[in-house]
Scaffold this motif. Structure first.
Motif, PDB file in Angstrom:
ATOM      1  N   ALA A 116       0.816  -1.208   0.000  1.00 52.38           N
ATOM      2  CA  ALA A 116       0.000   0.000   0.000  1.00 52.38           C
ATOM      3  C   ALA A 116       0.852   1.261   0.000  1.00 52.38           C
ATOM      4  CB  ALA A 116      -0.934  -0.002   1.203  1.00 52.38           C
ATOM      5  N   HIS A 117       2.102   1.166   0.427  1.00 53.01           N
ATOM      6  CA  HIS A 117       2.970   2.333   0.491  1.00 53.01           C
ATOM      7  C   HIS A 117       3.649   2.645  -0.838  1.00 53.01           C
ATOM      8  CE1 HIS A 117       2.434   2.596   4.780  1.00 53.01           C
ATOM      9  NE2 HIS A 117       2.702   1.306   4.879  1.00 53.01           N
ATOM     10  N   VAL A 118       3.564   1.764  -1.793  1.00 57.42           N
ATOM     11  CA  VAL A 118       4.217   1.948  -3.086  1.00 57.42           C
ATOM     12  C   VAL A 118       3.258   2.694  -4.006  1.00 57.42           C
ATOM     13  CG1 VAL A 118       5.267   0.786  -5.059  1.00 57.42           C
ATOM     14  CG2 VAL A 118       5.513  -0.181  -2.772  1.00 57.42           C
ATOM     15  N   ARG A 119       3.714   3.822  -4.506  1.00 54.74           N
ATOM     16  CA  ARG A 119       2.866   4.615  -5.387  1.00 54.74           C
ATOM     17  C   ARG A 119       2.960   4.119  -6.820  1.00 54.74           C
ATOM     18  NH1 ARG A 119       4.170  10.617  -3.054  1.00 54.74           N
ATOM     19  NH2 ARG A 119       3.259  10.221  -1.028  1.00 54.74           N
ATOM     20  N   GLY A 120       1.868   4.199  -7.529  1.00 55.19           N
ATOM     21  CA  GLY A 120       1.850   3.837  -8.931  1.00 55.19           C
ATOM     22  C   GLY A 120       1.826   2.343  -9.192  1.00 55.19           C
ATOM     23  N   LEU A 121       1.645   1.548  -8.160  1.00 56.46           N
ATOM     24  CA  LEU A 121       1.626   0.108  -8.336  1.00 56.46           C
ATOM     25  C   LEU A 121       0.245  -0.338  -8.809  1.00 56.46           C
ATOM     26  CD1 LEU A 121       3.404  -2.423  -7.891  1.00 56.46           C
ATOM     27  CD2 LEU A 121       2.350  -2.615  -5.665  1.00 56.46           C
ATOM     28  N   GLN A 122       0.218  -1.163  -9.816  1.00 57.42           N
ATOM     29  CA  GLN A 122      -1.042  -1.691 -10.322  1.00 57.42           C
ATOM     30  C   GLN A 122      -1.602  -2.708  -9.328  1.00 57.42           C
ATOM     31  OE1 GLN A 122      -2.699  -1.000 -13.194  1.00 57.42           O
ATOM     32  NE2 GLN A 122      -1.239   0.588 -13.695  1.00 57.42           N
ATOM     33  N   PRO A 123      -2.916  -2.761  -9.172  1.00 58.61           N
ATOM     34  CA  PRO A 123      -3.485  -3.790  -8.292  1.00 58.61           C
ATOM     35  C   PRO A 123      -3.246  -5.177  -8.899  1.00 58.61           C
ATOM     36  CG  PRO A 123      -5.225  -2.604  -9.427  1.00 58.61           C
ATOM     37  CD  PRO A 123      -3.939  -1.909  -9.760  1.00 58.61           C
ATOM     38  N   GLN A 124      -3.130  -6.159  -8.044  1.00 61.36           N
ATOM     39  CA  GLN A 124      -2.915  -7.518  -8.528  1.00 61.36           C
ATOM     40  C   GLN A 124      -4.156  -8.029  -9.237  1.00 61.36           C
ATOM     41  OE1 GLN A 124      -1.760  -9.933  -5.218  1.00 61.36           O
ATOM     42  NE2 GLN A 124       0.302  -9.111  -5.172  1.00 61.36           N
ATOM     43  N   LEU A 125      -3.920  -8.762 -10.315  1.00 57.53           N
ATOM     44  CA  LEU A 125      -5.021  -9.381 -11.038  1.00 57.53           C
ATOM     45  C   LEU A 125      -5.395 -10.692 -10.350  1.00 57.53           C
ATOM     46  CD1 LEU A 125      -3.793  -8.859 -14.693  1.00 57.53           C
ATOM     47  CD2 LEU A 125      -5.553  -7.584 -13.491  1.00 57.53           C
TER      48      LEU A 125
END
Length: 66
Positions: free
Chosen positions: A7-16
């Motif tokens: 949750a702290h990582v910006r710009g990370l795509q949600p897992q499929l």
């Protein structure tokens, strides 16, 4: 602190989501405990060398003695 470290990582795509697939059994392999494929010795050797190389790099990066 959040329970989700991602949750702290910006710009990370949600897992499929992973699809749930029913295991298929063909008439030719029904009841067979043997896999349909096998790794040859060359592939095993290359894999072992790759793992050894990765472990050595991790050790050297962490400052531990090899």
């Amino acid at each position: 602190m959040s329970q989700n470290p991602v949750a702290h990582v910006r710009g990370l795509q949600p897992q499929l989501p992973l699809p749930e697939i029913e295991p298929s059994v063909s008439a030719g392999t029904a009841g067979d405990d043997e896999p349909e494929w096998r790794l040859d010795e060359h592939t095993r050797r290359v894999g072992r060398q790759g793992i050894a190389s990765a472990r050595a790099r991790l050790r050297s990066a962490s400052g531990r003695a090899a």
